[in-house]
Design an enzyme around this catalytic site. Sequence first.
Site, PDB file in Angstrom:
ATOM      1  N   ASP A  56      22.619  -2.625  -2.849  1.00 32.72           N
ATOM      2  CA  ASP A  56      22.228  -3.938  -2.334  1.00 32.72           C
ATOM      3  C   ASP A  56      20.939  -3.837  -1.514  1.00 32.72           C
ATOM      4  O   ASP A  56      20.713  -2.839  -0.816  1.00 32.72           O
ATOM      5  CB  ASP A  56      23.368  -4.468  -1.443  1.00 32.72           C
ATOM      6  CG  ASP A  56      23.028  -5.760  -0.740  1.00 32.72           C
ATOM      7  OD1 ASP A  56      22.955  -6.793  -1.422  1.00 32.72           O
ATOM      8  OD2 ASP A  56      22.821  -5.734   0.493  1.00 32.72           O
ATOM      9  N   GLU A 104      19.196  -3.231  -6.443  1.00 38.12           N
ATOM     10  CA  GLU A 104      18.815  -4.645  -6.380  1.00 38.12           C
ATOM     11  C   GLU A 104      17.440  -4.767  -5.747  1.00 38.12           C
ATOM     12  O   GLU A 104      17.290  -4.674  -4.528  1.00 38.12           O
ATOM     13  CB  GLU A 104      19.826  -5.454  -5.560  1.00 38.12           C
ATOM     14  CG  GLU A 104      19.512  -6.933  -5.576  1.00 38.12           C
ATOM     15  CD  GLU A 104      19.765  -7.666  -4.265  1.00 38.12           C
ATOM     16  OE1 GLU A 104      19.837  -8.897  -4.312  1.00 38.12           O
ATOM     17  OE2 GLU A 104      19.872  -7.029  -3.202  1.00 38.12           O
TER      18      GLU A 104
HETATM   19  N1  ZXY Z   1      22.414 -15.983   3.076  1.00 39.25           N
HETATM   20  C1  ZXY Z   1      21.969 -17.246   3.662  1.00 39.25           C
HETATM   21  C2  ZXY Z   1      22.661 -17.314   4.986  1.00 39.25           C
HETATM   22  C3  ZXY Z   1      23.079 -15.914   5.293  1.00 39.25           C
HETATM   23  C4  ZXY Z   1      23.236 -15.227   4.000  1.00 39.25           C
HETATM   24  C5  ZXY Z   1      20.447 -17.288   3.832  1.00 39.25           C
HETATM   25  O1  ZXY Z   1      19.906 -18.349   3.898  1.00 39.25           O
HETATM   26  N2  ZXY Z   1      19.757 -16.106   3.946  1.00 39.25           N
HETATM   27  C6  ZXY Z   1      18.301 -15.965   4.075  1.00 39.25           C
HETATM   28  C7  ZXY Z   1      17.619 -15.854   2.692  1.00 39.25           C
HETATM   29  C8  ZXY Z   1      18.342 -14.866   1.786  1.00 39.25           C
HETATM   30  O2  ZXY Z   1      18.030 -13.527   2.147  1.00 39.25           O
HETATM   31  C9  ZXY Z   1      18.903 -12.491   1.896  1.00 39.25           C
HETATM   32  C10 ZXY Z   1      18.567 -11.535   0.948  1.00 39.25           C
HETATM   33  O3  ZXY Z   1      19.396 -10.454   0.737  1.00 39.25           O
HETATM   34  C11 ZXY Z   1      20.510 -10.265   1.487  1.00 39.25           C
HETATM   35  C12 ZXY Z   1      20.907 -11.202   2.426  1.00 39.25           C
HETATM   36  C13 ZXY Z   1      20.081 -12.372   2.654  1.00 39.25           C
HETATM   37  C14 ZXY Z   1      21.253  -9.099   1.265  1.00 39.25           C
HETATM   38  C15 ZXY Z   1      22.389  -8.888   2.023  1.00 39.25           C
HETATM   39  C16 ZXY Z   1      22.806  -9.807   2.953  1.00 39.25           C
HETATM   40  C17 ZXY Z   1      22.090 -10.975   3.142  1.00 39.25           C
HETATM   41  O4  ZXY Z   1      20.416 -13.245   3.487  1.00 39.25           O
HETATM   42  O5  ZXY Z   1      22.525 -11.889   4.024  1.00 39.25           O
HETATM   43  O6  ZXY Z   1      23.101  -7.754   1.860  1.00 39.25           O
HETATM   44  C18 ZXY Z   1      17.351 -11.545   0.149  1.00 39.25           C
HETATM   45  C19 ZXY Z   1      16.651 -10.364  -0.043  1.00 39.25           C
HETATM   46  C20 ZXY Z   1      15.498 -10.340  -0.786  1.00 39.25           C
HETATM   47  C21 ZXY Z   1      14.978 -11.474  -1.359  1.00 39.25           C
HETATM   48  C22 ZXY Z   1      15.674 -12.662  -1.214  1.00 39.25           C
HETATM   49  C23 ZXY Z   1      16.848 -12.680  -0.453  1.00 39.25           C
HETATM   50  O7  ZXY Z   1      13.833 -11.380  -2.116  1.00 39.25           O
HETATM   51  O8  ZXY Z   1      14.832  -9.183  -0.996  1.00 39.25           O
HETATM   52  C24 ZXY Z   1      22.084 -15.624   1.809  1.00 39.25           C
HETATM   53  C25 ZXY Z   1      22.544 -14.326   1.237  1.00 39.25           C
HETATM   54  C26 ZXY Z   1      21.927 -13.832   0.136  1.00 39.25           C
HETATM   55  O9  ZXY Z   1      21.405 -16.380   1.128  1.00 39.25           O
HETATM   56  C27 ZXY Z   1      22.288 -12.574  -0.502  1.00 39.25           C
HETATM   57  C28 ZXY Z   1      23.355 -11.790  -0.102  1.00 39.25           C
HETATM   58  C29 ZXY Z   1      23.673 -10.620  -0.796  1.00 39.25           C
HETATM   59  C30 ZXY Z   1      22.918 -10.231  -1.875  1.00 39.25           C
HETATM   60  C31 ZXY Z   1      21.844 -11.038  -2.274  1.00 39.25           C
HETATM   61  C32 ZXY Z   1      21.541 -12.194  -1.588  1.00 39.25           C
HETATM   62  O10 ZXY Z   1      23.208  -9.115  -2.576  1.00 39.25           O
HETATM   63  O11 ZXY Z   1      21.122 -10.661  -3.350  1.00 39.25           O
END
Ligand code: ZXY
Length: 477
Positions: free
Chosen positions: A177, A213
């Site tokens: 991740d 990822e």
């Molecule tokens: N979340 C909401 C609220 C909290 C969790 C949110 O708006 N987050 C901010 C934008 C998304 O950014 C995240 C990315 O990866 C993560 C995130 C995360 C990985 C994690 C835990 C996280 O928030 O909370 O282990 C992310 C990373 C990048 C990118 C875009 C986004 O280009 O390199 C989320 C959670 C998303 O949207 C998430 C969680 C787990 C994953 C994932 C995305 O494996 O791919």
Amino acid sequence: MKRTTETRISLLPLLMPAVTGVSPPNENLVITNPNRPWWERYQPISYKICSRSGNEEQFKDMVKRCNNVGVRIYVDAVVNHMCGAAGGSGTHSTCGSYFNAGNRDFPAVPYSGWDFNDGKCHTGSGEIESYNDIYQVRDCRLSSLLDLALEKDYVRSKVAEYMNHLIDIGVAGFRIDAAKHMWPGDIKAFLDKLHDLNTQWFSAGTRPFIYQEVIDLGGEPIKGSEYFGNGRVTEFKYGAKLGTVLRKWDGEKMAYLKNWGEGWGFVPSDRALVFVDNHDNQRGHGAGGASILTFWDARLYKMAVGFMLAHPYGLTRVMSSFRWPRYFENGKDVNDWYGPPSNADGSTKAVTINADTTCGNDWVCEHRWRQIRNMVIFRNVVDGEPFSNWWDNGSNQVAFGRGNKGFIIFNNDDWNMNVYVQTGLPAGTYCDVISGQKEDNRCTGKQVYVSGDGKANFQINTDAEDPFIAIHVDAKL
Ligand code: ZXY
Ligand code: CA
């Protein structure tokens, strides 16, 4: 007996008889506002195997039973970070382990302040402020998540200890991740510490399968290619582009898929882990955004998954989901945080199987849909065969074969299709594996007649339930 797979599963056909990816099995923060979101599992508290999906004993039992029937398990490894900086202190974690996010204290690992990147990150907020700065992306906090100091041998050793525990139980590999947020060299350092797979199920010397990822849609300085030395890399452009083509957005059409793969700027086929949607971008946000196809758009989704599984590019992953009460306000799903179907105690509901083979308890089980299941079989039958006999009408009617083993044809135009095209297959009567399949030497769906010259007539109306047909040599009468 607990469920056979966890919260969300995804399957990687072809690697093995069957393979299943499971949600992070380690202890995580319990979040109650919103109420137990799916992403709480991406906020680790410890490496104890103890989550909404069950405890260590139950996990071991699942892995053993799966391995014994040839189903391999891949674990989602969340090792870039621990919980959010505002996670508080106490025992509100899935196994009750104490922690104090404010003090960077995670005694159940144990990690302390020295094990985080607070000193290494140079942004004012301590957060990633710009994805154009590779140092911030690796050393600052992603969405406030406490960023581990993976340059330290102690941290690398704790991560490797967790992963080795899982390997010894019998898992076959890992999804790494947030790999984009770790230095490729730090990932290599903990991977080099990993054991070979358990010889109860794997031959001696087998290394864990690794896919990282890395969300690289272009436009950022960090590239998926930086990670090739560690294993496969997710190709997020794949689902984003395929969704755009099938939706006919941006002037795209299926005829342009003739050079699908590297020709579209994707990483080399043998480096790519590809998928139509994943647990994040199926929610209308995340990489690819609105173009991503999901089970909610079932007709186009089946075509996309069918195209992916028929095409030789990449190592393919099939998503398997739970349903949630999707509700759009101003173009955004306000329920995009919803966690899995759960019991009153917060544990995840079992994936029950109904008499008609569908899943109960709001599990969608896309992998059980006839069209998708049969295309996984198609992929296995045509493995190693070249991409061949491409045909298109210059618009959204396309077809291609895989050597002399399989052939697939699509009509995504808004007019009927009636064509006579080269399949490359031996003469005979074949069962379409989309509308049905071969059972007791008869077809339960459509039949296709291939003549001595390899050609066949295909008729697909624009309003067909599934506007595509697929045939292969194992479904020949
Ligand atoms: N979340 C909401 C609220 C909290 C969790 C949110 O708006 N987050 C901010 C934008 C998304 O950014 C995240 C990315 O990866 C993560 C995130 C995360 C990985 C994690 C835990 C996280 O928030 O909370 O282990 C992310 C990373 C990048 C990118 C875009 C986004 O280009 O390199 C989320 C959670 C998303 O949207 C998430 C969680 C787990 C994953 C994932 C995305 O494996 O791919
Ligand atoms: Ca990091």
